[in-house]
Design a protein around this motif. Sequence first.
Motif, PDB file in Angstrom:
ATOM      1  N   THR A   1     -30.021 -40.204 -26.163  1.00  0.00           N
ATOM      2  CA  THR A   1     -30.682 -40.502 -24.889  1.00  0.00           C
ATOM      3  C   THR A   1     -30.144 -39.578 -23.817  1.00  0.00           C
ATOM      4  O   THR A   1     -29.012 -39.103 -23.913  1.00  0.00           O
ATOM      5  CB  THR A   1     -30.385 -41.938 -24.438  1.00  0.00           C
ATOM      6  OG1 THR A   1     -28.967 -42.074 -24.258  1.00  0.00           O
ATOM      7  CG2 THR A   1     -30.857 -42.953 -25.444  1.00  0.00           C
ATOM      8  N   ASN A   2     -30.956 -39.311 -22.814  1.00  0.00           N
ATOM      9  CA  ASN A   2     -30.463 -38.618 -21.628  1.00  0.00           C
ATOM     10  C   ASN A   2     -30.988 -39.337 -20.413  1.00  0.00           C
ATOM     11  O   ASN A   2     -31.989 -40.038 -20.465  1.00  0.00           O
ATOM     12  CB  ASN A   2     -30.876 -37.146 -21.625  1.00  0.00           C
ATOM     13  CG  ASN A   2     -30.027 -36.324 -22.580  1.00  0.00           C
ATOM     14  OD1 ASN A   2     -30.509 -35.827 -23.578  1.00  0.00           O
ATOM     15  ND2 ASN A   2     -28.747 -36.228 -22.291  1.00  0.00           N
ATOM     16  N   MET A   3     -30.267 -39.162 -19.303  1.00  0.00           N
ATOM     17  CA  MET A   3     -30.548 -40.001 -18.145  1.00  0.00           C
ATOM     18  C   MET A   3     -30.785 -39.146 -16.907  1.00  0.00           C
ATOM     19  O   MET A   3     -30.148 -38.120 -16.719  1.00  0.00           O
ATOM     20  CB  MET A   3     -29.332 -40.909 -17.923  1.00  0.00           C
ATOM     21  CG  MET A   3     -29.522 -41.903 -16.823  1.00  0.00           C
ATOM     22  SD  MET A   3     -28.874 -43.499 -17.388  1.00  0.00           S
ATOM     23  CE  MET A   3     -28.518 -44.270 -15.864  1.00  0.00           C
TER      24      MET A   3
ATOM     25  N   PHE B   1     -30.201 -39.734 -13.131  1.00  0.00           N
ATOM     26  CA  PHE B   1     -29.474 -40.718 -12.333  1.00  0.00           C
ATOM     27  C   PHE B   1     -30.143 -40.916 -10.978  1.00  0.00           C
ATOM     28  O   PHE B   1     -30.833 -40.035 -10.468  1.00  0.00           O
ATOM     29  CB  PHE B   1     -28.031 -40.265 -12.126  1.00  0.00           C
ATOM     30  CG  PHE B   1     -27.219 -40.308 -13.390  1.00  0.00           C
ATOM     31  CD1 PHE B   1     -26.422 -41.390 -13.682  1.00  0.00           C
ATOM     32  CD2 PHE B   1     -27.278 -39.268 -14.306  1.00  0.00           C
ATOM     33  CE1 PHE B   1     -25.683 -41.441 -14.843  1.00  0.00           C
ATOM     34  CE2 PHE B   1     -26.550 -39.297 -15.473  1.00  0.00           C
ATOM     35  CZ  PHE B   1     -25.748 -40.388 -15.743  1.00  0.00           C
TER      36      PHE B   1
ATOM     37  N   ALA C   1     -27.005 -36.870  -9.682  1.00  0.00           N
ATOM     38  CA  ALA C   1     -25.759 -36.402 -10.300  1.00  0.00           C
ATOM     39  C   ALA C   1     -25.817 -34.925 -10.661  1.00  0.00           C
ATOM     40  O   ALA C   1     -25.462 -34.519 -11.769  1.00  0.00           O
ATOM     41  CB  ALA C   1     -25.426 -37.251 -11.536  1.00  0.00           C
ATOM     42  N   ILE C   2     -26.284 -34.108  -9.726  1.00  0.00           N
ATOM     43  CA  ILE C   2     -26.290 -32.658  -9.938  1.00  0.00           C
ATOM     44  C   ILE C   2     -24.876 -32.146  -9.686  1.00  0.00           C
ATOM     45  O   ILE C   2     -24.269 -32.480  -8.672  1.00  0.00           O
ATOM     46  CB  ILE C   2     -27.270 -31.986  -8.946  1.00  0.00           C
ATOM     47  CG1 ILE C   2     -28.687 -32.538  -9.119  1.00  0.00           C
ATOM     48  CG2 ILE C   2     -27.259 -30.471  -9.096  1.00  0.00           C
ATOM     49  CD1 ILE C   2     -29.312 -32.284 -10.457  1.00  0.00           C
ATOM     50  N   PHE C   3     -24.343 -31.331 -10.604  1.00  0.00           N
ATOM     51  CA  PHE C   3     -22.974 -30.836 -10.439  1.00  0.00           C
ATOM     52  C   PHE C   3     -22.917 -29.862  -9.265  1.00  0.00           C
ATOM     53  O   PHE C   3     -23.543 -28.805  -9.306  1.00  0.00           O
ATOM     54  CB  PHE C   3     -22.495 -30.157 -11.726  1.00  0.00           C
ATOM     55  CG  PHE C   3     -22.535 -31.078 -12.915  1.00  0.00           C
ATOM     56  CD1 PHE C   3     -21.762 -32.238 -12.933  1.00  0.00           C
ATOM     57  CD2 PHE C   3     -23.351 -30.818 -13.989  1.00  0.00           C
ATOM     58  CE1 PHE C   3     -21.805 -33.109 -14.013  1.00  0.00           C
ATOM     59  CE2 PHE C   3     -23.400 -31.674 -15.075  1.00  0.00           C
ATOM     60  CZ  PHE C   3     -22.629 -32.828 -15.085  1.00  0.00           C
TER      61      PHE C   3
ATOM     62  N   GLY D   1     -28.321 -25.975 -18.068  1.00  0.00           N
ATOM     63  CA  GLY D   1     -27.773 -25.612 -19.373  1.00  0.00           C
ATOM     64  C   GLY D   1     -26.482 -26.339 -19.722  1.00  0.00           C
ATOM     65  O   GLY D   1     -25.870 -26.045 -20.744  1.00  0.00           O
ATOM     66  N   PHE D   2     -26.070 -27.313 -18.903  1.00  0.00           N
ATOM     67  CA  PHE D   2     -24.769 -27.981 -19.090  1.00  0.00           C
ATOM     68  C   PHE D   2     -24.608 -28.565 -20.496  1.00  0.00           C
ATOM     69  O   PHE D   2     -23.568 -28.444 -21.113  1.00  0.00           O
ATOM     70  CB  PHE D   2     -24.599 -29.085 -18.046  1.00  0.00           C
ATOM     71  CG  PHE D   2     -23.222 -29.694 -18.014  1.00  0.00           C
ATOM     72  CD1 PHE D   2     -22.256 -29.189 -17.160  1.00  0.00           C
ATOM     73  CD2 PHE D   2     -22.891 -30.768 -18.829  1.00  0.00           C
ATOM     74  CE1 PHE D   2     -20.986 -29.736 -17.122  1.00  0.00           C
ATOM     75  CE2 PHE D   2     -21.615 -31.322 -18.795  1.00  0.00           C
ATOM     76  CZ  PHE D   2     -20.668 -30.801 -17.941  1.00  0.00           C
ATOM     77  N   GLY D   3     -25.669 -29.193 -20.980  1.00  0.00           N
ATOM     78  CA  GLY D   3     -25.572 -29.890 -22.262  1.00  0.00           C
ATOM     79  C   GLY D   3     -25.713 -28.981 -23.471  1.00  0.00           C
ATOM     80  O   GLY D   3     -25.671 -29.438 -24.606  1.00  0.00           O
TER      81      GLY D   3
ATOM     82  N   ARG E   1     -33.710 -31.391  -6.437  1.00  0.00           N
ATOM     83  CA  ARG E   1     -32.587 -31.917  -7.215  1.00  0.00           C
ATOM     84  C   ARG E   1     -33.100 -32.766  -8.352  1.00  0.00           C
ATOM     85  O   ARG E   1     -32.612 -32.736  -9.465  1.00  0.00           O
ATOM     86  CB  ARG E   1     -31.728 -32.824  -6.341  1.00  0.00           C
ATOM     87  CG  ARG E   1     -30.715 -32.104  -5.555  1.00  0.00           C
ATOM     88  CD  ARG E   1     -30.289 -32.996  -4.416  1.00  0.00           C
ATOM     89  NE  ARG E   1     -29.484 -32.219  -3.524  1.00  0.00           N
ATOM     90  CZ  ARG E   1     -28.171 -32.324  -3.454  1.00  0.00           C
ATOM     91  NH1 ARG E   1     -27.550 -33.212  -4.165  1.00  0.00           N
ATOM     92  NH2 ARG E   1     -27.500 -31.546  -2.660  1.00  0.00           N
TER      93      ARG E   1
ATOM     94  N   ARG F   1     -32.579 -30.793 -16.819  1.00  0.00           N
ATOM     95  CA  ARG F   1     -31.280 -30.864 -17.471  1.00  0.00           C
ATOM     96  C   ARG F   1     -31.282 -31.893 -18.606  1.00  0.00           C
ATOM     97  O   ARG F   1     -30.638 -31.701 -19.637  1.00  0.00           O
ATOM     98  CB  ARG F   1     -30.244 -31.243 -16.416  1.00  0.00           C
ATOM     99  CG  ARG F   1     -28.832 -31.277 -16.896  1.00  0.00           C
ATOM    100  CD  ARG F   1     -27.889 -31.571 -15.771  1.00  0.00           C
ATOM    101  NE  ARG F   1     -27.953 -32.962 -15.369  1.00  0.00           N
ATOM    102  CZ  ARG F   1     -27.194 -33.495 -14.405  1.00  0.00           C
ATOM    103  NH1 ARG F   1     -26.362 -32.741 -13.732  1.00  0.00           N
ATOM    104  NH2 ARG F   1     -27.295 -34.756 -14.105  1.00  0.00           N
ATOM    105  N   ALA F   2     -32.026 -32.986 -18.391  1.00  0.00           N
ATOM    106  CA  ALA F   2     -32.089 -34.022 -19.430  1.00  0.00           C
ATOM    107  C   ALA F   2     -33.069 -33.639 -20.532  1.00  0.00           C
ATOM    108  O   ALA F   2     -32.781 -33.805 -21.717  1.00  0.00           O
ATOM    109  CB  ALA F   2     -32.481 -35.353 -18.805  1.00  0.00           C
TER     110      ALA F   2
ATOM    111  N   LEU G   1     -32.486 -31.087 -23.640  1.00  0.00           N
ATOM    112  CA  LEU G   1     -31.765 -31.529 -24.840  1.00  0.00           C
ATOM    113  C   LEU G   1     -32.671 -32.274 -25.810  1.00  0.00           C
ATOM    114  O   LEU G   1     -32.209 -32.766 -26.832  1.00  0.00           O
ATOM    115  CB  LEU G   1     -30.582 -32.412 -24.433  1.00  0.00           C
ATOM    116  CG  LEU G   1     -29.578 -31.728 -23.500  1.00  0.00           C
ATOM    117  CD1 LEU G   1     -28.523 -32.702 -23.042  1.00  0.00           C
ATOM    118  CD2 LEU G   1     -28.927 -30.539 -24.187  1.00  0.00           C
TER     119      LEU G   1
END
Lengths: 299, 381
Positions: free
Chosen positions: B98-100, B102, B106-108, B118-120, B160, B167-168, B171
């Motif tokens: 699962t991906n979320m 938020f 929750a952007i870094f 590309g974080f994941g 954002r 980002r989610a 993946l």
Amino acid sequence: MAQSAWSRIKHSEAANGLALVSPTAIYAILLLAAPLLTIFAFSFFKDGYLTVIREVTLENYIAVWSDPIFRSILLRSLIVAGLVTLATVALAFPVAYFLSFKLRPERKSLWLFLITIPFWTSYLIRVFLWKVILGYNGVINSGLKSLGLIGDGRLIEDPIQMLNTVGAITVTLAHAYAPFAILPIFVALEKIDRSLLEAGQDLGESKAMTFLRVTLPLAMPGVVAAVLIVFIPTIGDYVTPELIGGGKLPMVANMIQAQLLPLDNKPMGSAIAISAMAVVALISLGFVAMNRRYLRGAK
Amino acid sequence: MIDVKPAPRNVIAAKVPLDQRKTMIEFQDVHKYYGDYHALRGITATIREGEFFSLLGPSGCGKTTLLRTIAGFEGISSGAVLIDGNSMENVPANKRPTNMVFQSYAIFPHLTVAQNVGFGLRRDPRSKAEKDKLVEESLEMVGLKGYGARAAHALSGGQRQRVALARALILKPKVLLLDEPLSALDKKIREQMQVELIKLQREVGITFVLVTHDQEEALVMSDRIAVMFEGEIAQLADPETLYRRPNSRRVADFIGVMNFLPARVLGEGNGHIQLDVPGLGPLDVTEEQASAAPNGGEAAVGFRPETLTLLYDGQTPLDREAPGTIDEVVYYGDMTYYDVKLDGVEKPVRISMRNVFGRPVLDVGTRTRVAWSPGALVLFR
């Protein structure tokens, strides 16, 4: 009716602001800027017997930087300050992390209060206490003796020599500056949005990797602030090398004191002071530049 | 009686009906306690593959807690959560399919847009060039082509949110979880994002689970909605059923506006129930119109503002009419809301009328006739 010029000045925003800062500003000018400028000027003058000859020269600086004793003392100061900073920040980070992440919010202020307790005792007394702890017949050695570990044919032959070592100076300074390092790191950790840590895990990273990729980079501004807060005052510390180092391991502040007072070479002492300041400024600028890199990313 | 049928919304839904698709998420009697507080009280439900599923309820009803049990941020006290047939017991958040997105996105803040998206992908075995291409494609999918090099903190709220989505989705999770993703946006952008999210979900075919307190948002976007109160699912149905046939007065009150009039049950039989409603007179409803949940002994009928119409001079009702007096007028531009006191009833009923061209807005105190139909009523007993 036109207002008088005086009342207009009196009520202007700028005058108000100046009135607010003026006591501090006067204090800073008289007791900080003026002596600093005097030292700066002295460092370019010549030394005469009991006087200073006002003749501009670079001789002092040439003498300072070609003096191997100055260089080794400066190096010792840098090493001690570096070790103290490393120890303090490395130990402060887990404490700050615990405060910020592991405590319930209502408990945090109590813990912060407890951390300030060392400040209730003066710095000088804390240094003296370390002398008592580390001394030849101090707490540690007499403790070991009463355990029967010290003596002829025992585990340790003679009481351990702890005073007058770089290690002792480092331990004393690290203890004195620990709270200073905890607070900026704590503040930086507090500012981290907790959902960022969940996001890190949600995107497939373990808790440890999330710490490395999210928490640590976001805590860096606090770490850099802690480094500066500890490094700058420790490199110029006078009391600890004098008392714990027993005068046998002078740091740069002790050398300056020796030149300015016992040897009465004010231009030389001033040149050492300015040289040390320049080195500290250079290193600090390096850290500030590093901090910029991290601050650029933050909100 | 009005024919109630859910409209198929996404591609998979159009091909395979919801109830014939495989189960993606299954809650089996899930309970969650925080100390003494019973946050989830026996949740049992299934969410199908490719479904746009919403958890709707007021704050504190447990909807976010339930979502977080899917993500793995929240453990459960008893019961089971299954994703794609696998029990999620002892599976940490970073190992779940699962991906979320938020609520705060929750952007870094220390990374660029592309680094965020590309974080994941760190452990993805593909080459750097392939990953970069993937990031660029994901950004393009959410309408942020060319934003990769920007600092994440310089983005607007809507941007954002798009980054969080990209980002989610990069993946390719089996389930995308969305925690009130639109609540921080202003109205215009929110409505635009609702449509975009529906389109996106149709495109990627991933199961979406949305948490929201906004009933309109849930109605617009979902295939099915679970309405939650105090840790329990009060009703789980498609938007149309939920709106037209709420199974309790509480659900009816939470979803949109509903007028309630006290009713007296005269008798029932042959699938019909005879009622007497002050203000409307004696009437007949079918058993399907009666809600299952008890209404505390007192019967009431409920009807939506748009099922009532004010009759102008010379107009005749399609079904039945009741006389009344206009008590309050609220003008919205495209719509006017009238509060009308039906003769013999103290509490006014709300009626919404479209302001079609040539139709005057009536004044307070005007005598009027209200057209209504027994088929549009819901009976709560």
